[in-house]
Scaffold this active site. Structure first.
Site, short mmCIF file in Angstrom:
data_model
loop_
_atom_site.label_atom_id
_atom_site.label_comp_id
_atom_site.label_asym_id
_atom_site.label_seq_id
_atom_site.Cartn_x
_atom_site.Cartn_y
_atom_site.Cartn_z
N THR A 1 109.19 -33.40 43.00
CA THR A 1 110.35 -33.12 42.13
C THR A 1 111.28 -35.07 43.28
OG1 THR A 1 112.00 -32.12 43.21
CG2 THR A 1 110.75 -31.29 41.43
N ASP B 1 114.89 -47.78 48.45
CA ASP B 1 113.70 -46.54 49.35
C ASP B 1 112.97 -47.26 50.03
OD1 ASP B 1 111.81 -45.24 47.74
OD2 ASP B 1 110.48 -46.87 47.72
N LYS C 1 112.25 -45.34 54.00
CA LYS C 1 110.56 -45.11 54.12
C LYS C 1 111.12 -45.87 55.77
CE LYS C 1 108.34 -45.88 50.24
NZ LYS C 1 107.65 -46.95 49.49
#
Length: 818
Positions: A556, A679, A683
């Site tokens: 998820t 995003d 990372k």
């Protein structure tokens, strides 16, 4: 000659008695002389006990139980005997039942059920069953006769568990068999005193009867016929993969029976052991199977361990204190006082410091044992030389047993390594100098998990089973399940790994099957058989199953799920996830998760957080752990942004490229979620943390590439309108880059303790210049890779590669678990 003993289930119905007679007939056809010992019909002994209890309580319903007992025997007899043979047999059965009724009427009037009366009461079970067996055997021309064991088996007057007067009994049996040459149908379990008072032989008494007769008659073999295929490697009710043992030694059988093996009982083996008569455990309902042979010298077999036995419910009592060190007689006083009160010790272990002694006993004796010890050591306790007596309840003993264990290094290591990696705490350990038995004490709640873990290590070591729980079965989770279904057979055949998907859930439904769900039909199972789902409910169910080698897969992007990670790791369940929120979220939680994984000897893996299926984090850690110093990390870490800027060439509008990326499914529903760089920031934050930097998301500098009007647009449609207006802005960025022989790339960087993401122009010397399509690329500049950085390149997004990355981590966890 052979002695055959048939248990209650073997004579529990007319059909099973027919099989018993067929077995006897087979031996007669082979000219093998047999003596037959039988138990009461299945369930009758318990009914007799209930009858006596009710009668002693002045409860007239004992008569109903007597009627049930009568019906069982009458019906069985009628189903077996031809009509012409029934009259005499029914009359004989009725006579015994009348005796039983008279006995119970006396108990009813006196309101007392003594041990002496209980033994007489219980004797009716074997007497009735053996009468029926003998009647049917004679009808089938087997030439048998009934032998009431009370005629020959003599005991003292300890009612309930008579001690056999062995010399007298052996002589009686030998004399009787010299005079009586027919097949003897012998009542098991029952005996009598020298005054001919009925006694019983206690638990396993019918097996004991068979062993006594076998020894007295110097039988070639004693066969114990039951309802299982011999002695199994462990309890099949808890370990589905348990299998039958071909043979074992007396000592191995004794050890297994002491620690809970139900097929055999220790006293059974004693007479046979002394005469070195082989015993064979066989299945009445599977006569073709040869069963388990128990003898003095047995084939050691291919496994280091012969069997795993257990006692489900014990209590541990601990005696400790500084006043015990170097003091002679402590053990003698302790065990002597317990023996005087008939308290049996199951296991004993003592620290070499002499500071403590702990032992296991039956829980029903725990209160008395504590009282006895406190009285024996009252002075030492009052003076503080011995601490207060502690009792640990709800514990179990598991023992691994086998002749091959002796002088074989590494047994204990394999045992404790497997238990540790499955979060099973060992409270006490005991091993004899023979090394034939290694016993551990664990929490009762872990018994099934422990048995399965040990069984897999020592009996199924060529096949590792991984129990997987998947939360989120959308694009990535569903793809993962399909990949597992496709490759599971190959994994089992080529790599000795079986992946059981035990549980799965989406936002609405969840489903569990401890034996493994059918992965190729998972959608139908979840839709039709699933129950209402919740995140907490799924995690609680997973933890409650307490299965060995468990792995939780979070597919998820839900922040609520990561709140359960600590509980999962604390229960020794490994985690693999493409969900970035834990590894890029609160730094304190991230550190806690890493620490919990280390403490509980499990894995917390998130390789797919950065490069999907690319080995980015693995490579980084390999560099770091091998002593290399990470100087700089650069990367195009978004497949979406890689595609957009690789496609944004002369003659194209930026807005059209973004639209095209959205139509192909490369972007989020709102492309701003990709273009805002958040995003990518997560990372590079993850990679920075792997290097050892204590950074949070706020510490990552994000250089915004969108004009304010695009960011503030109220909808996706309005965003694209504003983006069209901004096309000249992006054209200008591209043109300036081209004029300098450069291209635009959305890069993430970590250098000098800082991290940032943003749009940069790179020249042909830069490895990111030649990037095309939607590939990701990561560059590591280190002490070793200084002039020419180490580069990893490939697809960094997409359900197939992400699921494959998770799949790879599941396999790596299996390797870690050994």
């Amino acid at each position: 000659m052979k002695v055959l003993k048939f248990g209650g289930t073997s004579v529990g119905s007319s059909e099973s008695i027919k099989q018993v007679i067929e077995i006897i007939a087979d031996y007669k056809a082979q000219n093998i002389h047999v003596a037959v010992v039988s138990s009461a019909m299945s369930g009758i002994t318990n009914k007799l006990l209930q009858t006596g209890q009710r009668a002693s309580e002045n409860d007239e319903s004992y008569l109903d139980l007597l009627k049930e007992i009568e019906n069982v025997h009458f019906n069985t007899l009628k189903q077996l005997l031809k009509v012409k043979n029934q009259s005499h047999a029914l009359a004989s059965i009725k006579k015994m039942l009348n005796e039983l009724e008279d006995l119970m009427h006396g108990v009813y009037l006196l309101k007392e059920l003594s041990p002496r009366t209980t033994d007489l009461l219980l004797s009716f079970g074997e007497r009735l069953s053996c009468y029926i067996i003998n009647a049917y055997a004679n009808q089938e021309q087997l030439e048998s006769e009934l032998l009431d064991a009370r005629q020959v088996v003599k005991t003292d007057n300890q009612f309930g568990k008579g001690r056999v007067l062995m010399d007298m009994t052996v002589q009686n049996i030998q004399d009787y068999f010299k005079k009586n040459k027919k097949i003897q149908i012998v009542t098991g379990f029952i005996s009598s005193t020298e005054k001919n008072e009925t006694t019983t032989l206690g638990r396993g008494g019918s097996d004991y009867t068979a062993s006594i007769f076998g020894a007295a008659l110097e039988a070639g073999e004693i066969e114990i016929w039951t309802d299982v295929d011999g002695v199994l490697t462990t309890d099949p009710r808890q370990v589905k993969k348990a299998f039958s043992l071909r043979e074992m030694t007396y000592e191995e059988a004794m050890e297994m029976s002491h620690f809970g093996a139900k097929v055999i009982y220790p006293p059974t083996l004693q007479p046979a052991f002394q005469k070195q008569i082989p015993l064979r455990i066989r299945n009445t309902f599977n006569r073709e199977f040869s069963g388990t042979l128990i003898r003095n010298l047995a084939d050691s077999g291919e496994y280091l361990v012969k069997g795993i036995s257990s006692i489900q419910d014990i209590s541990i009592i601990n005696l400790q204190g500084s006043g015990m060190v170097g003091v002679a007689g402590v053990s003698s006083r302790l065990f002597g006082s317990l023996a005087q009160n008939n308290i049996n010790l199951i296991l004993i272990t003592q620290a070499s410091s002499e500071h403590s002694i702990c032992f296991a006993i039956d829980p029903k004796d725990a209160g008395l044992a504590k009282k006895v010890i406190e009285e024996e050591f009252s002075r030492e306790i009052s003076s503080g030389k011995i601490d207060s007596i502690s009792i640990e309840e709800n514990m179990s003993i598991v023992a691994i047993i086998g002749e091959n264990m002796a002088r074989t290094p590494g047994i204990s290591g394999r045992l404790f390594n497997s238990l540790g990696k499955n979060g099973i705490n060992v409270s006490a350990i005991a091993q004899g100098s023979s090394e034939r038995n290694l016993s551990i004490v664990i929490s009762k709640k872990d018994i099934t998990k422990t048995l399965n873990t040990i069984h897999e290590v020592f009996f199924l070591s060529d096949i590792k089973t991984l129990n997987v729980f998947i939360m989120g079965v959308g694009l990535i989770g569903g793809t993962l399940i399909n990949q597992i279904a496709k490759h599971n057979r190959e994994l089992e055949k080529e790599h000795a790994l079986k992946i059981n998907i035990v549980g799965m859930t989406n936002s609405k439904k969840m489903i569990f099957d401890p034996e493994g769900l059918e992965a190729d039909q998972w959608k139908d199972h979840l839709l039709n058989d699933g129950k209402k789902s919740s995140i907490a409910g799924f995690i609680d169910n997973m933890v409650g199953l307490n299965l060995q080698n468990s792995v939780f897969v979070d597919c998820t992007s839900n922040a609520e799920v990561i709140n359960g990670y600590e509980k999962i790791l604390a229960h020794s369940i490994s985690i693999t996830t493409p969900n970035k929120l834990a590894s890029s979220g609160d730094f304190g939680l991230f550190k806690s998760l890493k620490s919990l994984a280390l403490k509980n000897d499990v894995k917390f893996l998130y390789e797919t957080n950065v490069g999907a299926g690319l080995p980015v984090i693995t490579t980084l850690n390999d560099l770091k752990y091998s002593g290399d110093k990470i100087l700089k990390i650069e990367g195009v870490l978004s497949g979406t942004l890689s595609y957009i800027f690789n496609s944004f060439v002369k003659g194209t509008d930026f807005s059209d490229v973004v639209k095209q990326a959205k139509e192909k499914g490369f972007t989020e529903p709102d492309p701003r979620d990709d273009l805002n760089g958040m995003d990518v920031a997560r990372k590079i934050l993850i990679l920075s943390r792997e290097v050892g930097l204590d950074l949070s998301l706020d510490d990552v500098e994000i250089k915004n590439i969108l004009p304010d009007e695009c960011i503030k647009a109220g909808s996706v449609e309005e965003f694209f309108k504003e983006l069209e207006i901004a096309n000249p802005y992006f054209d200008d960025l591209r043109n300036k880059a081209e004029e300098n022989g450069k291209v635009l790339r959305f890069l993430a960087k970590m250098e000098n303790g800082k991290a940032c993401v943003g749009l940069e122009a790179v020249n042909q010397a830069n490895p990111f210049y030649a990037l095309d399509g939607s590939d990701n690329m990561i560059s590591f500049t280190t002490d070793r890779y200084h002039e020419r950085p180490l580069v990893i390149k490939g697809p960094g997004a997409g359900a197939e590669v992400t699921a494959a990355g998770v799949f790879a981590e599941i396999i790596s966890i299996s390797h870690y678990l050994g």
